[in-house]
Scaffold this active site. Structure first.
Site, mmCIF file in Angstrom:
data_model
loop_
_atom_site.group_PDB
_atom_site.id
_atom_site.type_symbol
_atom_site.label_atom_id
_atom_site.label_comp_id
_atom_site.label_asym_id
_atom_site.label_seq_id
_atom_site.Cartn_x
_atom_site.Cartn_y
_atom_site.Cartn_z
ATOM 1 N N THR A 132 36.484 22.290 54.146
ATOM 2 C CA THR A 132 36.452 22.317 52.562
ATOM 3 C C THR A 132 37.150 23.860 52.041
ATOM 4 O O THR A 132 37.124 24.806 52.866
ATOM 5 C CB THR A 132 34.927 22.705 52.094
ATOM 6 O OG1 THR A 132 34.850 22.981 50.897
ATOM 7 C CG2 THR A 132 34.019 23.445 53.050
ATOM 8 N N ASP A 133 37.395 23.772 50.984
ATOM 9 C CA ASP A 133 38.057 24.980 50.328
ATOM 10 C C ASP A 133 36.830 25.864 50.028
ATOM 11 O O ASP A 133 37.290 26.946 49.920
ATOM 12 C CB ASP A 133 39.122 24.670 49.159
ATOM 13 C CG ASP A 133 38.061 23.912 47.943
ATOM 14 O OD1 ASP A 133 36.977 23.287 48.241
ATOM 15 O OD2 ASP A 133 38.432 23.801 46.706
ATOM 16 N N GLU A 134 35.728 25.677 49.914
ATOM 17 C CA GLU A 134 34.548 26.511 49.704
ATOM 18 C C GLU A 134 34.532 27.802 50.560
ATOM 19 O O GLU A 134 33.883 28.758 50.375
ATOM 20 C CB GLU A 134 33.312 25.820 49.272
ATOM 21 C CG GLU A 134 33.559 24.691 48.504
ATOM 22 C CD GLU A 134 32.266 23.806 48.059
ATOM 23 O OE1 GLU A 134 31.170 24.498 48.029
ATOM 24 O OE2 GLU A 134 32.343 22.627 47.818
ATOM 25 N N TYR A 157 26.006 26.204 52.616
ATOM 26 C CA TYR A 157 27.102 25.066 52.893
ATOM 27 C C TYR A 157 28.259 25.721 53.285
ATOM 28 O O TYR A 157 28.730 25.429 54.462
ATOM 29 C CB TYR A 157 27.360 24.124 51.760
ATOM 30 C CG TYR A 157 28.151 23.098 51.937
ATOM 31 C CD1 TYR A 157 28.397 22.441 52.951
ATOM 32 C CD2 TYR A 157 29.324 23.406 51.184
ATOM 33 C CE1 TYR A 157 29.384 21.307 53.162
ATOM 34 C CE2 TYR A 157 30.456 22.369 51.307
ATOM 35 C CZ TYR A 157 30.589 21.482 52.374
ATOM 36 O OH TYR A 157 31.499 20.811 52.489
ATOM 37 N N LYS A 161 30.311 25.709 57.042
ATOM 38 C CA LYS A 161 31.458 25.329 57.319
ATOM 39 C C LYS A 161 32.527 26.191 57.768
ATOM 40 O O LYS A 161 33.428 26.065 58.734
ATOM 41 C CB LYS A 161 32.203 24.365 56.145
ATOM 42 C CG LYS A 161 31.402 23.147 55.558
ATOM 43 C CD LYS A 161 31.580 21.954 56.640
ATOM 44 C CE LYS A 161 32.896 21.358 56.695
ATOM 45 N NZ LYS A 161 32.663 20.137 57.555
HETATM 46 P P1 NAD Z 1 28.847 12.803 53.260
HETATM 47 O O1 NAD Z 1 27.306 13.738 52.920
HETATM 48 O O2 NAD Z 1 28.954 11.690 52.217
HETATM 49 O O3 NAD Z 1 28.876 12.311 54.597
HETATM 50 C C1 NAD Z 1 28.399 12.951 55.664
HETATM 51 C C2 NAD Z 1 28.426 11.712 56.862
HETATM 52 O O4 NAD Z 1 27.959 12.557 57.964
HETATM 53 C C3 NAD Z 1 26.941 10.894 56.525
HETATM 54 O O5 NAD Z 1 27.651 9.537 56.812
HETATM 55 C C4 NAD Z 1 26.097 11.204 57.454
HETATM 56 O O6 NAD Z 1 25.315 10.117 58.096
HETATM 57 C C5 NAD Z 1 26.629 11.881 58.690
HETATM 58 N N1 NAD Z 1 26.015 12.762 59.527
HETATM 59 C C6 NAD Z 1 25.411 13.832 58.981
HETATM 60 N N2 NAD Z 1 24.649 14.426 59.971
HETATM 61 C C7 NAD Z 1 25.218 13.726 61.254
HETATM 62 C C8 NAD Z 1 24.825 14.137 62.663
HETATM 63 N N3 NAD Z 1 24.303 15.216 62.888
HETATM 64 N N4 NAD Z 1 25.509 13.380 63.515
HETATM 65 C C9 NAD Z 1 26.229 12.290 63.033
HETATM 66 N N5 NAD Z 1 26.544 11.867 61.803
HETATM 67 C C10 NAD Z 1 25.894 12.838 60.642
HETATM 68 O O7 NAD Z 1 29.814 13.828 53.226
HETATM 69 P P2 NAD Z 1 31.388 13.490 52.904
HETATM 70 O O8 NAD Z 1 31.329 14.228 51.144
HETATM 71 O O9 NAD Z 1 31.801 12.512 52.877
HETATM 72 O O10 NAD Z 1 32.042 14.876 53.516
HETATM 73 C C11 NAD Z 1 32.725 14.531 54.660
HETATM 74 C C12 NAD Z 1 33.123 15.792 55.387
HETATM 75 O O11 NAD Z 1 34.346 16.368 54.431
HETATM 76 C C13 NAD Z 1 32.310 17.000 55.582
HETATM 77 O O12 NAD Z 1 32.518 17.717 56.604
HETATM 78 C C14 NAD Z 1 32.435 18.051 54.298
HETATM 79 O O13 NAD Z 1 32.179 19.265 54.453
HETATM 80 C C15 NAD Z 1 34.139 17.743 54.094
HETATM 81 N N6 NAD Z 1 34.531 17.738 52.616
HETATM 82 C C16 NAD Z 1 34.053 17.127 51.601
HETATM 83 C C17 NAD Z 1 34.529 17.306 50.490
HETATM 84 C C18 NAD Z 1 33.956 16.695 49.330
HETATM 85 O O14 NAD Z 1 34.229 16.763 47.933
HETATM 86 N N7 NAD Z 1 32.825 15.788 49.442
HETATM 87 C C19 NAD Z 1 35.568 18.053 50.085
HETATM 88 C C20 NAD Z 1 36.061 18.694 51.265
HETATM 89 C C21 NAD Z 1 35.528 18.650 52.466
HETATM 90 P P1 TYD Z 2 29.282 19.450 43.401
HETATM 91 O O1 TYD Z 2 29.627 17.828 43.201
HETATM 92 O O2 TYD Z 2 27.812 19.378 43.865
HETATM 93 O O3 TYD Z 2 30.231 20.096 44.212
HETATM 94 P P2 TYD Z 2 30.593 21.514 44.960
HETATM 95 O O4 TYD Z 2 29.011 22.389 44.518
HETATM 96 O O5 TYD Z 2 30.567 21.451 46.393
HETATM 97 O O6 TYD Z 2 31.648 21.962 44.178
HETATM 98 O O7 TYD Z 2 29.215 20.149 41.862
HETATM 99 C C1 TYD Z 2 30.267 20.201 41.150
HETATM 100 C C2 TYD Z 2 30.112 21.152 40.134
HETATM 101 O O8 TYD Z 2 29.300 20.678 39.122
HETATM 102 C C3 TYD Z 2 29.582 22.626 40.658
HETATM 103 O O9 TYD Z 2 30.194 23.576 39.904
HETATM 104 C C4 TYD Z 2 28.100 22.413 40.141
HETATM 105 C C5 TYD Z 2 28.020 21.729 38.957
HETATM 106 N N1 TYD Z 2 27.010 20.601 38.990
HETATM 107 C C6 TYD Z 2 26.380 20.375 37.653
HETATM 108 O O10 TYD Z 2 26.735 21.131 36.658
HETATM 109 N N2 TYD Z 2 25.481 19.616 37.439
HETATM 110 C C7 TYD Z 2 24.893 18.851 38.492
HETATM 111 O O11 TYD Z 2 23.805 17.867 38.434
HETATM 112 C C8 TYD Z 2 25.422 18.991 39.920
HETATM 113 C C9 TYD Z 2 25.176 17.979 41.071
HETATM 114 C C10 TYD Z 2 26.626 19.958 39.930
#
Ligand code: NAD
Ligand code: TYD
Length: 352
Positions: A132-134, A157, A161
């Site tokens: 993630t960019d975070e 989080y 990462k």
């Molecule tokens: P998500 O929470 O939707 O899915 C995570 C998946 O991992 C789930 O299917 C869960 O069952 C599985 N999992 C969790 N713990 C596990 C374990 N111990 N063993 C096996 N499986 C396990 O997450 P997402 O939003 O799809 O993100 C996927 C990846 O991409 C993550 O690594 C996250 O850090 C990264 N990422 C997410 C975003 C975003 O915007 N959602 C952006 C950049 C990077």
């Molecule tokens: P989120 O979707 O949790 O992603 P991330 O924190 O990883 O960027 O949140 C996106 C933005 O929205 C973040 O600035 C927090 C804000 N947010 C709210 O204002 N209300 C909400 O109920 C949630 C879940 C997030």
């Protein structure tokens, strides 16, 4: 006939993972093993359309189970690992950081260690960490995250990462494990669990529930349609340079409150409500602890080296996403039943 290559994708039942699994299967070049623990965020419904494909295999398991991971590598000579399994929600990491250390850090190191043991010296292997960019921390009004931006994670989080990214690089540097890493901005799209901003707002607008905006809604995120991310993942896995990092972003920054307004307006149109109906449900709630102000990605390296650019315009992607949630009400009902309401009520009673 060339046989499809075996790859291990972790977290494939989650939001982004399901789009990545589908993309690799549809390419026809891979036999995909999807390893997922099926936590609250994992859902096999996300992959219903590919489950009968002979090149798809689901494995229910935990990346933290060292013996089990070893047995998988023993059984299959994987060409590569695309590692997405993680705990992914910042608010949950604030409430319960230990699970994030366990899965995101310990689980990643277990995968790295087993890959190192089994791949030692073999050509053409690749460990891809989807990150993630975070990890770069928080920006003020100006500037962008580059691949060279120093890590400065600020939430449990992002710290977990960042730590796993460091371990991936350490395994590359110390043991010669061939790796690539990508750091992506906020994704949105179908199958997104309704605890993150966009699907939570869609679900609440649909159900005429209050729309909780943290603080003043001035935080900024860069949004990317999930299929654009999945396409970047395939490109980097196949063509990225070993030992390199690629930033992925949408070039699409939105202040939270402006995004929530846009969602309200698009949903009002969809539901034939008079304009302004849903905006009345917006409630400003207590801010997230340590809330990062702004994320913004410079994805020039990915675009110049591998020719990637986002294909979806934001409003087009949002409309597709909204339509998907209306067409998949059973999915939404299913994931918002059970423990979901317990989490929701506990979390938002703390935030109000
Ligand atoms: P998500 O929470 O939707 O899915 C995570 C998946 O991992 C789930 O299917 C869960 O069952 C599985 N999992 C969790 N713990 C596990 C374990 N111990 N063993 C096996 N499986 C396990 O997450 P997402 O939003 O799809 O993100 C996927 C990846 O991409 C993550 O690594 C996250 O850090 C990264 N990422 C997410 C975003 C975003 O915007 N959602 C952006 C950049 C990077
Ligand atoms: P989120 O979707 O949790 O992603 P991330 O924190 O990883 O960027 O949140 C996106 C933005 O929205 C973040 O600035 C927090 C804000 N947010 C709210 O204002 N209300 C909400 O109920 C949630 C879940 C997030």
């Amino acid at each position: 006939m060339i046989l499809p290559e075996k790859i291990l994708i972790t977290g494939g039942a989650g939001f982004i993972g399901s789009h990545v699994v589908r993309r690799f299967i549809k390419s026809g070049s891979y036999e995909v093993f999807n390893l997922d623990k099926l936590t609250y965020a994992g859902n096999l419904e996300n992959l219903k359309d590919v489950e009968a494909n002979p090149n798809y295999h689901f494995i229910n398991g935990d990346i933290c189970d060292y013996t089990f991971i070893k047995s998988l590598f023993h059984e299959h000579d994987f060409l590569g690992v695309i590692h997405l399994a993680a705990e992914s929600h910042v608010d949950r990491s604030i409430a319960n950081p230990m699970e994030f250390i366990q899965t995101n850090v310990v689980g990643t190191v277990i995968l790295l260690n087993v890959a190192k043991e089994f791949w030692n010296g073999k050509d053409g292997k690749r460990f891809y960490h989807v990150s993630t960019d975070e990890v770069y921390g928080s920006l003020d009004d100006e500037g962008f995250f580059l691949e060279t931006t120093p890590y400065d994670p600020k939430s449990p989080y992002s710290a977990s990462k960042a730590s796993s990214d460091h371990f991936v690089r350490a395994y590359g540097n110390t043991y010669g494990l061939p790796y690539v890493i990508s750091n992506c901005s906020n994704n949105y799209g179908p199958n997104h669990f309704p605890e993150k901003l966009i699907p939570l707002m869609i679900n609440n607008i649909k159900n005429k529930k209050s729309l909780p905006v943290y603080g003043k809604g001035e935080n900024i995120r860069d949004w990317l349609y999930v299929e654009d991310h999945a396409r970047a993942v395939q490109l980097i896995f196949e063509k990225g340079t070993t030992g390199e990092t690629y930033n992925i972003g949408g070039g699409n920054e939105w202040k939270n409150i402006d995004l929530v307004h846009l969602l309200c307006d698009l949903m009002d149109q969809k539901m034939n409500n008079p304009q302004g109906t849903s905006r009345r449900f917006i409630t400003f709630v207590k801010d997230r602890a340590g809330h990062d102000l702004r994320y913004a990605i410079d994805a020039t390296k990915l675009s110049e080296e591998l020719g990637w650019k986002p294909a979806f315009q934001f409003k087009e992607g949002l409309q597709k996403t909204i339509d998907w949630y209306f067409e998949n009400e059973d999915w939404l009902d299913d994931v918002t039943s059970g423990d979901y309401m317990k989490y929701y009520e506990q979390h938002y009673s703390r935030s109000s």
